[in-house]
Design a protein around this motif. Structure first.
Motif, PDB file in Angstrom:
ATOM      1  N   MET A   1      45.370  42.918  47.569  1.00  0.00           N
ATOM      2  CA  MET A   1      45.101  41.791  46.668  1.00  0.00           C
ATOM      3  C   MET A   1      43.697  42.173  46.029  1.00  0.00           C
ATOM      4  N   ARG A   2      43.565  42.175  44.861  1.00  0.00           N
ATOM      5  CA  ARG A   2      42.291  42.340  44.390  1.00  0.00           C
ATOM      6  C   ARG A   2      41.831  41.288  43.442  1.00  0.00           C
ATOM      7  N   GLU A   3      40.677  41.044  43.194  1.00  0.00           N
ATOM      8  CA  GLU A   3      40.087  39.747  42.292  1.00  0.00           C
ATOM      9  C   GLU A   3      39.090  40.286  41.048  1.00  0.00           C
ATOM     10  N   LEU A   4      39.470  39.843  39.894  1.00  0.00           N
ATOM     11  CA  LEU A   4      38.509  40.250  38.676  1.00  0.00           C
ATOM     12  C   LEU A   4      38.034  39.096  38.085  1.00  0.00           C
ATOM     13  N   ALA A   5      36.752  39.134  37.879  1.00  0.00           N
ATOM     14  CA  ALA A   5      36.088  38.086  37.233  1.00  0.00           C
ATOM     15  C   ALA A   5      36.626  38.148  35.583  1.00  0.00           C
ATOM     16  N   VAL A   6      36.835  37.059  35.117  1.00  0.00           N
ATOM     17  CA  VAL A   6      37.460  37.181  33.552  1.00  0.00           C
ATOM     18  C   VAL A   6      36.734  35.722  33.010  1.00  0.00           C
ATOM     19  N   GLU A   7      36.776  35.784  31.546  1.00  0.00           N
ATOM     20  CA  GLU A   7      36.338  34.608  30.670  1.00  0.00           C
ATOM     21  C   GLU A   7      37.448  34.200  29.725  1.00  0.00           C
ATOM     22  N   VAL A   8      37.874  32.850  30.051  1.00  0.00           N
ATOM     23  CA  VAL A   8      38.785  32.512  28.958  1.00  0.00           C
ATOM     24  C   VAL A   8      38.153  31.943  27.878  1.00  0.00           C
ATOM     25  N   PRO A   9      38.239  32.681  26.662  1.00  0.00           N
ATOM     26  CA  PRO A   9      37.681  32.552  25.402  1.00  0.00           C
ATOM     27  C   PRO A   9      37.861  30.969  25.006  1.00  0.00           C
ATOM     28  N   GLY A  10      37.078  30.815  23.997  1.00  0.00           N
ATOM     29  CA  GLY A  10      36.981  29.368  23.240  1.00  0.00           C
ATOM     30  C   GLY A  10      35.663  28.650  23.395  1.00  0.00           C
ATOM     31  N   ALA A  11      35.649  27.327  22.919  1.00  0.00           N
ATOM     32  CA  ALA A  11      34.473  26.776  22.942  1.00  0.00           C
ATOM     33  C   ALA A  11      34.743  25.460  23.898  1.00  0.00           C
ATOM     34  N   PRO A  12      34.066  25.506  25.046  1.00  0.00           N
ATOM     35  CA  PRO A  12      33.243  26.417  25.567  1.00  0.00           C
ATOM     36  C   PRO A  12      34.104  27.597  26.316  1.00  0.00           C
ATOM     37  N   PRO A  13      33.448  28.730  26.564  1.00  0.00           N
ATOM     38  CA  PRO A  13      34.232  29.773  27.419  1.00  0.00           C
ATOM     39  C   PRO A  13      34.428  29.090  28.794  1.00  0.00           C
ATOM     40  N   LEU A  14      35.453  29.514  29.371  1.00  0.00           N
ATOM     41  CA  LEU A  14      35.505  29.424  30.859  1.00  0.00           C
ATOM     42  C   LEU A  14      35.566  30.348  31.732  1.00  0.00           C
ATOM     43  N   ALA A  15      34.768  30.385  32.946  1.00  0.00           N
ATOM     44  CA  ALA A  15      34.979  31.218  33.882  1.00  0.00           C
ATOM     45  C   ALA A  15      35.660  31.381  34.712  1.00  0.00           C
ATOM     46  N   GLY A  16      36.444  32.364  35.195  1.00  0.00           N
ATOM     47  CA  GLY A  16      37.465  32.272  36.087  1.00  0.00           C
ATOM     48  C   GLY A  16      37.772  33.398  36.666  1.00  0.00           C
ATOM     49  N   THR A  17      38.772  33.481  37.822  1.00  0.00           N
ATOM     50  CA  THR A  17      39.084  34.655  38.459  1.00  0.00           C
ATOM     51  C   THR A  17      40.460  35.009  38.306  1.00  0.00           C
ATOM     52  N   LEU A  18      40.811  36.389  37.997  1.00  0.00           N
ATOM     53  CA  LEU A  18      42.108  36.976  38.006  1.00  0.00           C
ATOM     54  C   LEU A  18      42.578  37.636  39.309  1.00  0.00           C
ATOM     55  N   THR A  19      43.579  37.062  40.165  1.00  0.00           N
ATOM     56  CA  THR A  19      43.938  37.681  41.354  1.00  0.00           C
ATOM     57  C   THR A  19      45.051  38.262  41.446  1.00  0.00           C
ATOM     58  N   LEU A  20      45.247  39.434  41.538  1.00  0.00           N
ATOM     59  CA  LEU A  20      46.297  40.550  41.472  1.00  0.00           C
ATOM     60  C   LEU A  20      46.826  40.984  42.607  1.00  0.00           C
ATOM     61  N   PRO A  21      48.358  40.917  42.869  1.00  0.00           N
ATOM     62  CA  PRO A  21      48.552  41.542  44.078  1.00  0.00           C
ATOM     63  C   PRO A  21      48.689  43.217  44.362  1.00  0.00           C
ATOM     64  N   ASP A  22      48.795  43.520  45.352  1.00  0.00           N
ATOM     65  CA  ASP A  22      48.728  44.985  45.488  1.00  0.00           C
ATOM     66  C   ASP A  22      50.180  45.486  45.346  1.00  0.00           C
ATOM     67  N   SER A  23      50.544  45.426  43.906  1.00  0.00           N
ATOM     68  CA  SER A  23      51.887  46.051  43.528  1.00  0.00           C
ATOM     69  C   SER A  23      51.926  46.551  42.162  1.00  0.00           C
ATOM     70  N   PRO A  24      52.553  47.280  41.688  1.00  0.00           N
ATOM     71  CA  PRO A  24      52.454  47.832  40.146  1.00  0.00           C
ATOM     72  C   PRO A  24      52.787  46.643  39.140  1.00  0.00           C
ATOM     73  N   GLY A  25      52.034  46.721  38.141  1.00  0.00           N
ATOM     74  CA  GLY A  25      52.401  45.766  37.162  1.00  0.00           C
ATOM     75  C   GLY A  25      53.222  46.502  35.857  1.00  0.00           C
ATOM     76  N   PRO A  26      53.547  45.549  34.973  1.00  0.00           N
ATOM     77  CA  PRO A  26      52.904  44.049  34.758  1.00  0.00           C
ATOM     78  C   PRO A  26      53.746  43.110  35.812  1.00  0.00           C
ATOM     79  N   VAL A  27      53.144  42.083  36.491  1.00  0.00           N
ATOM     80  CA  VAL A  27      53.592  41.117  37.155  1.00  0.00           C
ATOM     81  C   VAL A  27      53.681  39.847  36.880  1.00  0.00           C
ATOM     82  N   PRO A  28      54.610  39.136  37.418  1.00  0.00           N
ATOM     83  CA  PRO A  28      54.524  37.558  37.066  1.00  0.00           C
ATOM     84  C   PRO A  28      53.182  36.904  37.479  1.00  0.00           C
TER      85      PRO A  28
END
Length: 312
Positions: A1-28
């Motif tokens: 598992m790995r996690e990336l900081a992401v930003e949801v664009p818009g007004a206001p922008p929203l700070a978030g975390t994308l959590t990814l599995p240890d498997s090749p993408g693209p994934v559901p």
């Protein structure tokens, strides 16, 4: 598992975390959204660490699914003021998060899901009813009762669970909790601003007005994708019987699960259900049955045809 900081664009922008599995993408992938009030991306409040979204994200990643969770407006790393956001604003924010997730190269945009807890379940149903491009919706501790009725029901359920000295004081003062809640509703309905001061406290008035008038059954009737609805038998914030309403109202395949002894925190509680048990519950992880049920259902929803019905 790995996690990336992401930003949801818009007004206001929203700070978030994308959590990814240890498997090749693209994934559901799944958008996770939390309950009401100033909860961060992990479903945590400064006074109560529910941690529902973070633990769901880890369980989904172990099952091969990505997820996106985000801080509400004015919470965590997101700018803004959560008190000024209405219920419909929160639905719009969830929609922006879904769009942001679909745009990620690690994610398969044809295999997206929504999963929400408490208010997050209501937001997920509302967005799905708008026709959001998702394969299914997970409703954890959801209500199918109009907002004003729900809050009165909560008052009836919680009254008998209060400490004995508090119950005695209420009797001495001849205070009816349900009537007191109804009075507060009338005061909020009389406001016209996003934020109002009632009893010396700043409250999220617009959200409350919209929530009081919100009937989840309207959204549930508009959902056209498979639904998983799970509630605990000792939930005193979302009526367990509402699972029957979900099953009867949604017009697509539905699975409902009533988990014994589970409370609104998604942990189990022995004895009489009450809010007083939350402190001890929150020191434990989310119930394994909840996590297993959600991950199994999400995997099936993304990798197969619609799940078969599982009536209550």
């Amino acid at each position: 598992m790995r996690e990336l900081a992401v930003e949801v664009p818009g007004a206001p922008p929203l700070a978030g975390t994308l959590t990814l599995p240890d498997s090749p993408g693209p994934v559901p992938a799944v958008v996770l959204t939390s309950g009401s009030g100033p909860l961060d991306r992990d479903s945590n409040h400064r006074r109560a660490r529910f941690d529902v979204a973070r633990q769901l994200a880890a369980a989904l990643a172990a099952g091969g699914l990505a997820s996106l969770r985000y801080d509400k407006r004015g919470v965590g790393a997101s700018p803004g003021d959560w008190r000024a956001a209405g219920f419909t604003d929160n639905v719009d924010d969830l929609g922006r998060a879904l769009d942001a997730l679909a745009a990620r190269p690690e994610v398969d945009p044809a295999r997206l899901l929504l999963a929400g807890h408490s208010e997050g379940a209501l937001l997920s149903a509302a967005l799905a009813a708008r026709g959001a491009p998702v394969r299914g919706v997970v409703l954890l501790s959801t209500s199918a009762t109009p907002g004003d009725e729900l809050l009165r029901w909560q008052a009836r359920e919680l009254g008998p669970t209060l400490p004995a000295p508090v119950r005695l004081l209420l009797r001495l003062l001849r205070t009816d909790l349900e009537a007191k809640v109804a009075t507060q509703h009338a005061r909020v309905r009389a406001t016209t601003t996003d934020v109002a001061r009632l009893g010396g406290v700043r409250v999220n008035a617009r959200w409350t007005r919209e929530f009081l008038d919100h009937d989840p059954r309207t959204d549930l009737a508009g959902v056209r994708v498979p639904v998983l609805a799970l509630t605990g038998s000792k939930d005193v914030q979302a009526p367990p019987r509402d699972l029957e309403v979900v099953a009867a109202t949604v017009r697509s395949p539905v699975q409902t699960h009533l988990v014994p002894d589970l409370t609104h925190t998604l942990r189990r509680q022995p004895g009489q259900a009450s809010l007083r048990g939350y402190r001890a519950e929150l020191r434990r992880p989310v119930d394994p049955e909840v996590l297993d049920t959600v991950v199994t259902w999400c995997r099936r929803a993304c990798h197969a045809d619609a799940p078969a019905e599982n009536p209550l």
